[in-house]
Design a protein around this motif. Structure first.
Motif, PDB file in Angstrom:
ATOM      1  N   ASP A  33      40.478  45.188  41.486  1.00  0.00           N
ATOM      2  CA  ASP A  33      41.500  45.725  40.589  1.00  0.00           C
ATOM      3  C   ASP A  33      41.417  45.118  39.193  1.00  0.00           C
ATOM      4  N   VAL A  34      40.934  43.887  39.112  1.00  0.00           N
ATOM      5  CA  VAL A  34      40.718  43.275  37.794  1.00  0.00           C
ATOM      6  C   VAL A  34      39.540  43.963  37.102  1.00  0.00           C
ATOM      7  N   ILE A  35      38.443  44.098  37.832  1.00  0.00           N
ATOM      8  CA  ILE A  35      37.243  44.730  37.268  1.00  0.00           C
ATOM      9  C   ILE A  35      37.543  46.165  36.834  1.00  0.00           C
ATOM     10  N   ASP A  36      38.320  46.879  37.661  1.00  0.00           N
ATOM     11  CA  ASP A  36      38.599  48.296  37.407  1.00  0.00           C
ATOM     12  C   ASP A  36      39.798  48.519  36.489  1.00  0.00           C
ATOM     13  N   ASP A  37      40.473  47.426  36.112  1.00  0.00           N
ATOM     14  CA  ASP A  37      41.687  47.533  35.289  1.00  0.00           C
ATOM     15  C   ASP A  37      42.693  48.469  35.950  1.00  0.00           C
ATOM     16  N   ALA A  38      42.840  48.330  37.280  1.00  0.00           N
ATOM     17  CA  ALA A  38      43.679  49.239  38.057  1.00  0.00           C
ATOM     18  C   ALA A  38      45.143  48.820  38.010  1.00  0.00           C
ATOM     19  N   GLU A  39      46.009  49.806  37.896  1.00  0.00           N
ATOM     20  CA  GLU A  39      47.448  49.556  37.836  1.00  0.00           C
ATOM     21  C   GLU A  39      48.129  49.701  39.193  1.00  0.00           C
ATOM     22  N   LEU A  40      47.560  50.527  40.074  1.00  0.00           N
ATOM     23  CA  LEU A  40      48.188  50.786  41.373  1.00  0.00           C
ATOM     24  C   LEU A  40      47.215  50.512  42.508  1.00  0.00           C
ATOM     25  N   ARG A  41      47.753  49.991  43.599  1.00  0.00           N
ATOM     26  CA  ARG A  41      47.006  49.797  44.833  1.00  0.00           C
ATOM     27  C   ARG A  41      47.982  50.070  45.974  1.00  0.00           C
ATOM     28  N   ARG A  42      47.635  51.020  46.833  1.00  0.00           N
ATOM     29  CA  ARG A  42      48.512  51.396  47.943  1.00  0.00           C
ATOM     30  C   ARG A  42      49.900  51.815  47.458  1.00  0.00           C
ATOM     31  N   GLY A  43      49.921  52.440  46.300  1.00  0.00           N
ATOM     32  CA  GLY A  43      51.168  52.944  45.746  1.00  0.00           C
ATOM     33  C   GLY A  43      52.039  51.900  45.091  1.00  0.00           C
ATOM     34  N   GLU A  44      51.566  50.654  45.015  1.00  0.00           N
ATOM     35  CA  GLU A  44      52.321  49.559  44.407  1.00  0.00           C
ATOM     36  C   GLU A  44      51.542  48.988  43.226  1.00  0.00           C
ATOM     37  N   PRO A  45      52.237  48.336  42.266  1.00  0.00           N
ATOM     38  CA  PRO A  45      51.515  47.690  41.173  1.00  0.00           C
ATOM     39  C   PRO A  45      50.527  46.649  41.716  1.00  0.00           C
ATOM     40  N   THR A  46      49.351  46.582  41.128  1.00  0.00           N
ATOM     41  CA  THR A  46      48.361  45.596  41.560  1.00  0.00           C
ATOM     42  C   THR A  46      48.785  44.197  41.136  1.00  0.00           C
ATOM     43  N   VAL A  47      48.154  43.194  41.740  1.00  0.00           N
ATOM     44  CA  VAL A  47      48.393  41.809  41.325  1.00  0.00           C
ATOM     45  C   VAL A  47      48.030  41.657  39.853  1.00  0.00           C
ATOM     46  N   LYS A  48      46.952  42.288  39.455  1.00  0.00           N
ATOM     47  CA  LYS A  48      46.513  42.256  38.057  1.00  0.00           C
ATOM     48  C   LYS A  48      47.571  42.845  37.137  1.00  0.00           C
ATOM     49  N   ALA A  49      48.176  43.957  37.554  1.00  0.00           N
ATOM     50  CA  ALA A  49      49.172  44.626  36.715  1.00  0.00           C
ATOM     51  C   ALA A  49      50.434  43.776  36.562  1.00  0.00           C
ATOM     52  N   LYS A  50      50.825  43.056  37.622  1.00  0.00           N
ATOM     53  CA  LYS A  50      52.066  42.288  37.591  1.00  0.00           C
ATOM     54  C   LYS A  50      51.912  40.905  36.974  1.00  0.00           C
ATOM     55  N   TRP A  51      50.762  40.268  37.222  1.00  0.00           N
ATOM     56  CA  TRP A  51      50.616  38.867  36.804  1.00  0.00           C
ATOM     57  C   TRP A  51      49.455  38.628  35.838  1.00  0.00           C
ATOM     58  N   GLY A  52      48.627  39.640  35.580  1.00  0.00           N
ATOM     59  CA  GLY A  52      47.519  39.469  34.643  1.00  0.00           C
ATOM     60  C   GLY A  52      46.215  39.109  35.324  1.00  0.00           C
ATOM     61  N   ASP A  53      45.136  39.209  34.544  1.00  0.00           N
ATOM     62  CA  ASP A  53      43.787  39.011  35.080  1.00  0.00           C
ATOM     63  C   ASP A  53      43.551  37.612  35.645  1.00  0.00           C
ATOM     64  N   LYS A  54      43.972  36.586  34.918  1.00  0.00           N
ATOM     65  CA  LYS A  54      43.658  35.217  35.342  1.00  0.00           C
ATOM     66  C   LYS A  54      44.313  34.875  36.670  1.00  0.00           C
ATOM     67  N   ILE A  55      45.594  35.199  36.806  1.00  0.00           N
ATOM     68  CA  ILE A  55      46.292  34.921  38.059  1.00  0.00           C
ATOM     69  C   ILE A  55      45.687  35.739  39.194  1.00  0.00           C
ATOM     70  N   ALA A  56      45.316  36.985  38.893  1.00  0.00           N
ATOM     71  CA  ALA A  56      44.723  37.838  39.923  1.00  0.00           C
ATOM     72  C   ALA A  56      43.396  37.268  40.415  1.00  0.00           C
ATOM     73  N   MET A  57      42.554  36.787  39.514  1.00  0.00           N
ATOM     74  CA  MET A  57      41.268  36.239  39.921  1.00  0.00           C
ATOM     75  C   MET A  57      41.448  35.007  40.800  1.00  0.00           C
TER      76      MET A  57
END
Length: 322
Positions: free
Chosen positions: A85-109
């Protein structure tokens, strides 16, 4: 999507695995616990743990031993999704905001790294070195598959063979080893474990092809993200490759892909072009061939109720709409 009804008698054991899956990522750091749980609680099919348990039915079934394989495999899969989701800059996963969308790239990685590490901690209690070797090799292959996908973003010249090699590494391999490691953890016969690997590999290939088809022909409600997300991110999938082989569509589709790459256009026109040709039907046909191979491997296994359930899963993968 929730767990399938065909999992039947495994529901009680899967409920326990689900609880321990949540527990496995809690306690070390409040933020990492929160971000890890965010993805896990969004749901998922939990196919990999189910395949582990089903593989265990062909040997001496011991849930305490099998969960040390089943939970790590789901964690590895989940960690790869966080990174994807970080690589793809994705906003949704399974109908919910991605970790990347909610907390940003660094926290997601770091969340993905943390979940990977938790998977390794859980497997450390297993004494069979072959299980560790297979799992480690699968993680290496998954990483190579991810790198191949990044290198091939918007590469309209890639071949079907190249695509199949990539999804083998990214998706099919982890499903294959889920079936195999369940059998090995239950001390099943080596030949049985090999057949289960072959079954899982072919089901995994069909599953990913079907997933790529749904990205083009499904709705946002069905797939939990906007249709055409793969193409928008530059991921050229099998129905697109087949469509590019159609001389009637190739020129216009190449123009659309270039416009998408430059950010000048959405994916609607490209999807319409693909749906107007035979790329979808050709991809569906290949998925069906993989399912036929999976069923052939299944036929060689000892007959039991689990074998029938594995057959049901194979047919579900072929016709699923989510």
């Amino acid at each position: 999507m929730k767990r399938l009804q065909i999992f039947g008698l495994l529901n009680k054991d899967m409920d326990q695995i689900e609880k321990e899956l949540y527990r496995s990522v809690q306690g070390d750091d409040d933020l990492l616990s929160e971000t890890s749980l965010h993805l896990l609680r969004a749901g998922g099919k939990r196919l990999r743990p189910v395949f582990v348990l089903m593989g265990g039915k062909f040997g001496t079934y011991d849930l305490d031993k099998l969960k040390r394989v089943a939970i790590p495999l789901e964690l590895i899969h989940s960690a790869s999704l966080v990174h994807d989701d970080v690589i793809d800059d994705a906003e949704l996963r399974r109908g919910e905001p991605t970790v990347k969308a909610k907390w940003g790239d660094k926290i997601a990685m770091y969340t993905g790294d943390y979940i990977y590490a938790k998977a390794l901690v859980m497997t450390s209690g297993l004494k069979n070195p072959l299980i560790h070797q297979i799992l480690s090799k699968a993680m290496v292959e998954m990483s190579i598959g991810e790198m191949e996908q990044i290198r091939d973003f918007f590469n309209s010249g890639q071949s079907v063979r190249h695509y199949l090699r990539r999804i083998r590494r990214k998706t099919a391999l982890l499903i294959a080893v889920s079936c195999q490691l369940g059998a090995l953890a239950a001390d099943a016969e080596p030949g049985t474990a090999r057949l289960l690997y072959n079954y899982g590999y072919n089901v995994g290939m069909a599953f990913q092809i079907r997933d790529d088809l749904l990205d083009l022909s499904g709705t946002e409600k069905q797939i939990g993200k906007p249709p055409g997300s793969d193409m928008r991110q530059g991921n050229i999938t099998l129905p697109v490759i087949y469509s590019l082989q159609d001389e009637r569509l190739r020129g216009r589709l190449l123009e659309e892909l270039e416009a998408i790459r430059e950010g000048n256009r959405g994916v609607g026109r490209a999807i319409d072009l693909i749906l107007s040709g035979d790329g979808i039907s050709r991809a569906e046909e290949l998925a069906s061939r993989y399912i036929a191979k999976a069923l052939d491997a299944l036929e060689q296994l000892p007959s039991n109720r689990t074998k029938r359930n594995l057959r049901d899963i194979a047919f579900f993968v072929t016709g699923r709409a989510y």
